[in-house]
Design a protein around this motif. Structure first.
Motif, PDB file in Angstrom:
ATOM      1  N   TRP A   1       0.740  -1.315  -0.062  1.00  0.00           N
ATOM      2  CA  TRP A   1      -0.082  -0.118   0.114  1.00  0.00           C
ATOM      3  C   TRP A   1       0.924   1.049  -0.031  1.00  0.00           C
ATOM      4  O   TRP A   1       0.447   2.321  -0.646  1.00  0.00           O
ATOM      5  CB  TRP A   1      -0.842  -0.146   1.208  1.00  0.00           C
ATOM      6  N   LYS A   2       2.058   1.298   0.589  1.00  0.00           N
ATOM      7  CA  LYS A   2       2.985   2.248   0.820  1.00  0.00           C
ATOM      8  C   LYS A   2       3.492   2.451  -0.684  1.00  0.00           C
ATOM      9  O   LYS A   2       3.379   3.621  -1.211  1.00  0.00           O
ATOM     10  CB  LYS A   2       4.029   2.077   1.634  1.00  0.00           C
TER      11      LYS A   2
ATOM     12  N   GLU B   1       2.612   5.933  -3.606  1.00  0.00           N
ATOM     13  CA  GLU B   1       3.418   6.792  -4.199  1.00  0.00           C
ATOM     14  C   GLU B   1       2.902   7.383  -5.710  1.00  0.00           C
ATOM     15  O   GLU B   1       3.275   8.172  -6.051  1.00  0.00           O
ATOM     16  CB  GLU B   1       4.827   5.984  -4.206  1.00  0.00           C
ATOM     17  N   TYR B   2       2.122   6.632  -6.120  1.00  0.00           N
ATOM     18  CA  TYR B   2       1.452   6.609  -7.491  1.00  0.00           C
ATOM     19  C   TYR B   2       0.071   7.392  -7.297  1.00  0.00           C
ATOM     20  O   TYR B   2      -0.610   7.625  -8.343  1.00  0.00           O
ATOM     21  CB  TYR B   2       1.266   5.593  -8.134  1.00  0.00           C
ATOM     22  N   THR B   3      -0.197   8.186  -5.984  1.00  0.00           N
ATOM     23  CA  THR B   3      -1.450   8.457  -5.576  1.00  0.00           C
ATOM     24  C   THR B   3      -2.551   7.586  -6.223  1.00  0.00           C
ATOM     25  O   THR B   3      -3.474   8.098  -7.089  1.00  0.00           O
ATOM     26  CB  THR B   3      -1.496   9.982  -6.349  1.00  0.00           C
ATOM     27  N   ILE B   4      -2.670   6.471  -5.756  1.00  0.00           N
ATOM     28  CA  ILE B   4      -3.600   5.381  -6.299  1.00  0.00           C
ATOM     29  C   ILE B   4      -5.147   6.068  -5.845  1.00  0.00           C
ATOM     30  O   ILE B   4      -5.111   6.592  -4.594  1.00  0.00           O
ATOM     31  CB  ILE B   4      -3.520   4.184  -5.860  1.00  0.00           C
ATOM     32  N   ASN B   5      -6.175   5.900  -6.669  1.00  0.00           N
ATOM     33  CA  ASN B   5      -7.312   6.120  -6.286  1.00  0.00           C
ATOM     34  C   ASN B   5      -8.301   5.243  -6.861  1.00  0.00           C
ATOM     35  O   ASN B   5      -8.060   4.140  -7.512  1.00  0.00           O
ATOM     36  CB  ASN B   5      -7.651   7.523  -7.017  1.00  0.00           C
ATOM     37  N   ASP B   6      -9.778   5.641  -6.823  1.00  0.00           N
ATOM     38  CA  ASP B   6     -10.765   4.665  -6.827  1.00  0.00           C
ATOM     39  C   ASP B   6     -11.096   4.515  -8.576  1.00  0.00           C
ATOM     40  O   ASP B   6     -11.933   3.685  -8.767  1.00  0.00           O
ATOM     41  CB  ASP B   6     -12.046   4.841  -6.198  1.00  0.00           C
TER      42      ASP B   6
ATOM     43  N   CYS C   1      -6.570  -1.785  -0.852  1.00  0.00           N
ATOM     44  CA  CYS C   1      -7.225  -1.340  -1.956  1.00  0.00           C
ATOM     45  C   CYS C   1      -8.785  -1.649  -1.793  1.00  0.00           C
ATOM     46  O   CYS C   1      -9.522  -0.631  -2.121  1.00  0.00           O
ATOM     47  CB  CYS C   1      -6.798  -2.100  -3.203  1.00  0.00           C
ATOM     48  N   ASN C   2      -9.277  -2.651  -1.083  1.00  0.00           N
ATOM     49  CA  ASN C   2     -10.641  -2.837  -1.110  1.00  0.00           C
ATOM     50  C   ASN C   2     -11.286  -1.978  -0.201  1.00  0.00           C
ATOM     51  O   ASN C   2     -12.173  -1.296  -0.192  1.00  0.00           O
ATOM     52  CB  ASN C   2     -10.774  -4.418  -0.363  1.00  0.00           C
ATOM     53  N   ALA C   3     -10.457  -1.555   0.978  1.00  0.00           N
ATOM     54  CA  ALA C   3     -10.948  -0.551   2.020  1.00  0.00           C
ATOM     55  C   ALA C   3     -10.950   0.711   1.416  1.00  0.00           C
ATOM     56  O   ALA C   3     -11.798   1.688   1.958  1.00  0.00           O
ATOM     57  CB  ALA C   3      -9.944  -0.587   3.255  1.00  0.00           C
ATOM     58  N   ASN C   4     -10.281   0.970   0.279  1.00  0.00           N
ATOM     59  CA  ASN C   4     -10.379   2.343  -0.535  1.00  0.00           C
ATOM     60  C   ASN C   4     -11.208   2.320  -1.870  1.00  0.00           C
ATOM     61  O   ASN C   4     -10.966   3.318  -2.514  1.00  0.00           O
ATOM     62  CB  ASN C   4      -8.905   2.922  -0.703  1.00  0.00           C
TER      63      ASN C   4
END
Length: 271
Positions: free
Chosen positions: A119-120, A124-129, A152-155
Motif C-alpha cells: 500500500w505504501k 507513491e502513485y496517488t492511487i485512487n478509486d 485497496c478494497n478498503a479504499n
C-alpha cells in the motif's frame, strides 16, 4: 483459512538427478503442455476482470500489478511492454515488486513478508478509486500482495488476482480472482516453472485484450507501437503499405513525417 497448496506438493517425478538431459527436457515439456488447458478453465474469471479493467481505463484509470519474486517480475515485464507495443503512456500500466526495482534482478530477503509495504508503494502513485490493482502470487499467500489488496478494497479500488492454488487467501481477498491451477511443479515448489508460465499467459491476455478494447490495434496490427528501432520502423512501413496499397518509399516518407503508423494512415486518408 486452510487450503491445499498444490504448487508446494511433491513433484510427480522422482530422482531427477538420475535423468538424462533428453529425459529432463521431455518431462518438463510434458508438464508445460498442461498449462494452457489450466488457463482455459479460468477464461470466465479472466473475462470478468478484463471487462472491469477496460471500463476503468476508459474512465481515466490505471492498471497496477503487485507481486513478489517471479510473480512481481512478470508483472513488471508485462507493464513495461505496454508502452512500446501499444503506444500508451508509461504510467498507464504499472508493475510493482516487493523490495523495489532492485528486486527485479536480485531477491530482497523477506520483502514479500511485509503486509504494509504494497500500500505504501501504491500510494507513491496517488492511487485512487479509478484504478485497478491485480495481485500476482502463485501461492496465493504472499503477505505483501494480500495486504495491498486489503487496503485497496478498503479504499474502494477494484482488485483482482492471479494465483495458481484453488481457494487461497489471496483469491478470497480479491474481488475478481483468477485461479489457474497447474498442479505440482517438475521441481517441487519451483513455481517459476508452470505457475510462472500460467501467470505470463494470463498477463498477456489481460493487457493485450484491454489494449485492443481501448483501440490500440487496427485489424491485427500494432498501429500505435513506438518506432524504437530499425526493425519496428520497417514493420511500420509495411503496415502502411498493406493498409494503403502504396509504394514502400511513399509509405516510408509518410512514416518519417508523422512518426506513427496510425497518424500516417489517417493523414493519407485526409488528403
Amino acid at each position: 483459512m486452510s487450503f491445499t497448496r498444490t504448487t508446494e506438493q511433491s513433484s510427480k517425478y522422482e530422482h531427477l538427478e538420475q535423468m538424462s538431459v533428453a529425459q529432463l527436457l521431455e518431462n518438463i515439456n510434458n508438464e508445460d503442455k498442461s498449462v494452457p488447458f489450466a488457463v482455459e478453465r479460468a477464461l470466465p474469471q479472466i473475462e470478468a476482470l478484463v471487462t472491469k479493467i477496460v471500463g476503468r481505463l476508459k474512465e481515466g484509470g490505471r492498471l497496477f500489478y503487485i507481486g513478489a519474486g517471479t510473480s512481481g517480475r512478470l508483472g513488471v515485464v508485462d507493464a513495461s511492454e505496454c508502452p512500446p507495443t501499444f503506444g500508451v503512456p508509461f504510467d498507464l500500466v504499472i508493475g510493482l515488486i516487493a523490495g523495489g526495482d532492485a528486486a527485479i534482478r536480485r531477491a530482497v530477503e523477506f520483502a514479500e513478508d511485509d503486509r504494509e509495504q504494497a500500500w505504501k508503494d501504491l500510494s507513491e502513485y496517488t492511487i485512487n478509486d479509478k484504478d485497478v490493482v491485480i495481485g500476482i502470487a502463485a501461492s496465493g499467500t504472499t503477505p505483501y500482495v494480500i495486504g495491498g489488496l486489503e487496503q485497496c478494497n478498503a479504499n474502494n479500488i477494484i482488485t483482482g488476482c492471479i494465483t495458481c492454488n484453488q481457494g487461497s487467501p489471496l483469491a478470497a481477498t480479491a474481488q475478481y480472482p483468477i485461479e489457474v491451477v497447474v498442479g505440482p511443479e517438475f521441481v517441487t515448489g519451483s513455481s517459476r516453472m508452470k505457475a510462472g508460465t500460467a501467470q505470463k499467459l494470463v498477463l498477456n491476455m489481460i493487457s493485450t485484450a484491454a489494449m485492443i478494447q481501448l483501440g490500440h490495434v487496427k485489424g491485427n496490427k500494432m498501429v500505435d507501437m513506438q518506432l524504437s528501432n530499425h526493425k519496428l520502423v520497417g514493420r511500420g512501413v509495411q503496415m502502411i503499405v498493406d493498409e494503403l496499397s502504396i509504394p514502400q518509399d511513399e509509405a516510408a516518407a509518410l512514416l518519417e513525417e508523422h512518426k506513427n503508423v496510425r497518424k500516417a494512415i489517417q493523414a493519407y486518408g485526409n488528403r
